[in-house]
Design a protein around this motif. Structure first.
Motif, PDB file in Angstrom:
ATOM      1  N   ARG A 180       0.839  -1.214   0.000  1.00  0.00           N
ATOM      2  CA  ARG A 180       0.000   0.000   0.000  1.00  0.00           C
ATOM      3  C   ARG A 180       0.869   1.256   0.000  1.00  0.00           C
ATOM      4  O   ARG A 180       0.560   2.234  -0.707  1.00  0.00           O
ATOM      5  CB  ARG A 180      -0.926   0.001   1.217  1.00  0.00           C
ATOM      6  CG  ARG A 180      -2.025  -1.055   1.173  1.00  0.00           C
ATOM      7  CD  ARG A 180      -3.102  -0.776   2.202  1.00  0.00           C
ATOM      8  NE  ARG A 180      -2.581  -0.775   3.571  1.00  0.00           N
ATOM      9  CZ  ARG A 180      -2.480  -1.867   4.339  1.00  0.00           C
ATOM     10  NH1 ARG A 180      -2.864  -3.050   3.853  1.00  0.00           N
ATOM     11  NH2 ARG A 180      -2.009  -1.786   5.564  1.00  0.00           N
ATOM     12  N   ALA A 181       1.940   1.255   0.791  1.00  0.00           N
ATOM     13  CA  ALA A 181       2.825   2.419   0.835  1.00  0.00           C
ATOM     14  C   ALA A 181       3.498   2.628  -0.519  1.00  0.00           C
ATOM     15  O   ALA A 181       3.610   3.766  -1.002  1.00  0.00           O
ATOM     16  CB  ALA A 181       3.865   2.243   1.936  1.00  0.00           C
ATOM     17  N   ARG A 182       3.942   1.541  -1.129  1.00  0.00           N
ATOM     18  CA  ARG A 182       4.563   1.651  -2.446  1.00  0.00           C
ATOM     19  C   ARG A 182       3.566   2.176  -3.466  1.00  0.00           C
ATOM     20  O   ARG A 182       3.905   3.025  -4.306  1.00  0.00           O
ATOM     21  CB  ARG A 182       5.111   0.295  -2.883  1.00  0.00           C
ATOM     22  CG  ARG A 182       5.879   0.362  -4.205  1.00  0.00           C
ATOM     23  CD  ARG A 182       6.399  -0.993  -4.624  1.00  0.00           C
ATOM     24  NE  ARG A 182       5.324  -1.922  -4.947  1.00  0.00           N
ATOM     25  CZ  ARG A 182       5.507  -3.131  -5.467  1.00  0.00           C
ATOM     26  NH1 ARG A 182       6.746  -3.570  -5.682  1.00  0.00           N
ATOM     27  NH2 ARG A 182       4.490  -3.917  -5.743  1.00  0.00           N
ATOM     28  N   HIS A 193       5.650  13.247   0.047  1.00  0.00           N
ATOM     29  CA  HIS A 193       5.482  12.111   0.950  1.00  0.00           C
ATOM     30  C   HIS A 193       6.352  12.294   2.189  1.00  0.00           C
ATOM     31  O   HIS A 193       7.476  12.816   2.108  1.00  0.00           O
ATOM     32  CB  HIS A 193       5.868  10.813   0.238  1.00  0.00           C
ATOM     33  CG  HIS A 193       5.011  10.488  -0.936  1.00  0.00           C
ATOM     34  ND1 HIS A 193       3.737   9.974  -0.815  1.00  0.00           N
ATOM     35  CD2 HIS A 193       5.243  10.612  -2.270  1.00  0.00           C
ATOM     36  CE1 HIS A 193       3.219   9.790  -2.019  1.00  0.00           C
ATOM     37  NE2 HIS A 193       4.116  10.168  -2.915  1.00  0.00           N
ATOM     38  N   LEU A 198       3.506   7.607   5.243  1.00  0.00           N
ATOM     39  CA  LEU A 198       3.687   6.295   4.639  1.00  0.00           C
ATOM     40  C   LEU A 198       3.570   5.190   5.676  1.00  0.00           C
ATOM     41  O   LEU A 198       3.012   4.118   5.406  1.00  0.00           O
ATOM     42  CB  LEU A 198       5.044   6.218   3.941  1.00  0.00           C
ATOM     43  CG  LEU A 198       5.195   7.103   2.693  1.00  0.00           C
ATOM     44  CD1 LEU A 198       6.647   7.095   2.207  1.00  0.00           C
ATOM     45  CD2 LEU A 198       4.259   6.649   1.571  1.00  0.00           C
ATOM     46  N   ILE A 201      -0.047   4.596   6.296  1.00  0.00           N
ATOM     47  CA  ILE A 201      -0.645   3.822   5.212  1.00  0.00           C
ATOM     48  C   ILE A 201      -0.298   2.345   5.363  1.00  0.00           C
ATOM     49  O   ILE A 201      -1.137   1.462   5.158  1.00  0.00           O
ATOM     50  CB  ILE A 201      -0.153   4.355   3.850  1.00  0.00           C
ATOM     51  CG1 ILE A 201      -0.718   5.749   3.580  1.00  0.00           C
ATOM     52  CG2 ILE A 201      -0.541   3.393   2.718  1.00  0.00           C
ATOM     53  CD1 ILE A 201      -0.123   6.440   2.369  1.00  0.00           C
ATOM     54  N   ALA A 202       0.954   2.076   5.752  1.00  0.00           N
ATOM     55  CA  ALA A 202       1.406   0.696   5.910  1.00  0.00           C
ATOM     56  C   ALA A 202       0.965   0.070   7.227  1.00  0.00           C
ATOM     57  O   ALA A 202       1.129  -1.133   7.432  1.00  0.00           O
ATOM     58  CB  ALA A 202       2.932   0.638   5.812  1.00  0.00           C
ATOM     59  N   LEU A 209       8.840   0.413   8.812  1.00  0.00           N
ATOM     60  CA  LEU A 209       8.539   0.754   7.428  1.00  0.00           C
ATOM     61  C   LEU A 209       9.820   0.822   6.608  1.00  0.00           C
ATOM     62  O   LEU A 209       9.903   0.234   5.515  1.00  0.00           O
ATOM     63  CB  LEU A 209       7.815   2.094   7.344  1.00  0.00           C
ATOM     64  CG  LEU A 209       7.656   2.657   5.919  1.00  0.00           C
ATOM     65  CD1 LEU A 209       6.620   1.863   5.143  1.00  0.00           C
ATOM     66  CD2 LEU A 209       7.310   4.131   5.938  1.00  0.00           C
ATOM     67  N   PRO A 221      12.303   4.278   1.439  1.00  0.00           N
ATOM     68  CA  PRO A 221      11.173   5.050   0.901  1.00  0.00           C
ATOM     69  C   PRO A 221      11.606   6.319   0.171  1.00  0.00           C
ATOM     70  O   PRO A 221      11.079   6.633  -0.910  1.00  0.00           O
ATOM     71  CB  PRO A 221      10.346   5.364   2.151  1.00  0.00           C
ATOM     72  CG  PRO A 221      10.622   4.217   3.069  1.00  0.00           C
ATOM     73  CD  PRO A 221      12.072   3.892   2.847  1.00  0.00           C
TER      74      PRO A 221
END
Length: 284
Positions: A180-182, A193, A198, A201-202, A209, A221
């Motif tokens: 999802r983060a990707r 971002h 992030l 989201i993850a 993360l 990231p």
């Protein structure tokens, strides 16, 4: 595909982006001593080393390729590259949009999902077919090769690849939260971002993360954001977007910021990629 006259060959040092007479393809020649940082491509890449030798930490492990060897890369596959010896190396490369290869794979394998599984291979017959296709496709942009000849040679090359170097694609497992983060970065690489967003989201902590994202993608990231911005900028530039505008749309601070990151990863300045704009056609 553009119906205007072909653009001249544009070069930056030892890099050349050549006009291609068919949509969904990009042709590059290079002769350089440059060491490439870790990066990815949005396209499949297939090429042949013309002179010298190269080492690479590819997505399939460390490899070396010498004169006449076939080199390949899959979309999203993290790799780098450096010359073996002081004289540098030279190569020719075709970059193929995934839908083009998927169509060929579906025709020949009844599945459009395929990937290269040899980043470097000594395959003289495949190298010869590649060079024939490369010459036909790039000469064809200048009106010296018949469309049927170009189509035949590309099809024969793809059939050869699907019979050996290309295999049905595997399904790498990525934790759902990291996926999802990707995806959030892929959907809008130009966005501002941040780690907290992030991680939310993850549904994980910030340190977890970073660790899990790096394990899954090969990039932290932040490095992944820069990588996706480089690829977005390249797509914008090759379809005719002015350089300063492409830099802003891709999320870079300015054109020099974009130039620095594109050159480090792809080996050529944005102006080189702009040289092929208008020749690739609408198939992206």
């Amino acid at each position: 595909m553009s119906t205007g006259s072909p653009s001249r060959k544009i070069h930056d040092g030892g890099f050349h982006v050549l006009p291609v007479a068919m949509p969904g393809l990009q042709a590059v020649t290079a002769e350089t001593t440059r060491r490439f940082a870790r990066h990815t491509h949005d396209q499949f890449g297939i090429g042949v080393i013309a002179r010298g030798a190269q080492g690479s930490a590819s997505g399939r492990g460390p490899v070396e390729a010498g004169p006449g060897d076939v080199i390949t890369v899959n979309p999203g596959e993290v790799h780098d590259g450096w010359p073996i010896g002081d004289a540098g190396r030279a190569w020719r490369m075709l970059y193929i949009d995934p839908p083009v290869l998927a169509e060929a794979a579906a025709d020949l394998m009844r599945s459009g999902d395929a990937e290269f599984h040899h980043p470097a291979a000594t395959a003289p017959a495949t190298a010869a077919r590649f060079l024939a296709a490369f010459h036909s496709l790039t000469a064809g942009a200048m009106g010296t090769a018949a469309p049927l000849a170009r189509q035949e040679r590309l099809t024969v090359l793809l059939a050869d690849l699907l019979g050996g170097l290309l295999v049905p694609a595997g399904r790498p497992t990525i934790p759902p939260g990291i996926a999802r983060a990707r995806a959030a970065i892929d959907d809008d690489p130009a966005a501002a971002h941040d780690l907290a967003g992030l991680a939310a989201i993850a549904e994980t902590g910030r340190f977890q993360l970073i660790r899990s994202f790096t394990r899954a993608t090969g990039f932290t990231p932040h490095a992944y954001v820069l990588e996706r911005r480089v690829q977005l900028a390249r797509r914008l530039i090759t379809t005719g977007t002015p350089l300063a505008e492409a830099a802003a749309e891709a999320g870079f601070a300015d054109q020099s910021h974009m130039t620095r990151h594109m050159t480090r990863r792809l080996g050529a300045t944005p102006g080189v990629w702009a040289g092929g704009s208008g020749e690739r056609g609408p198939h992206r």
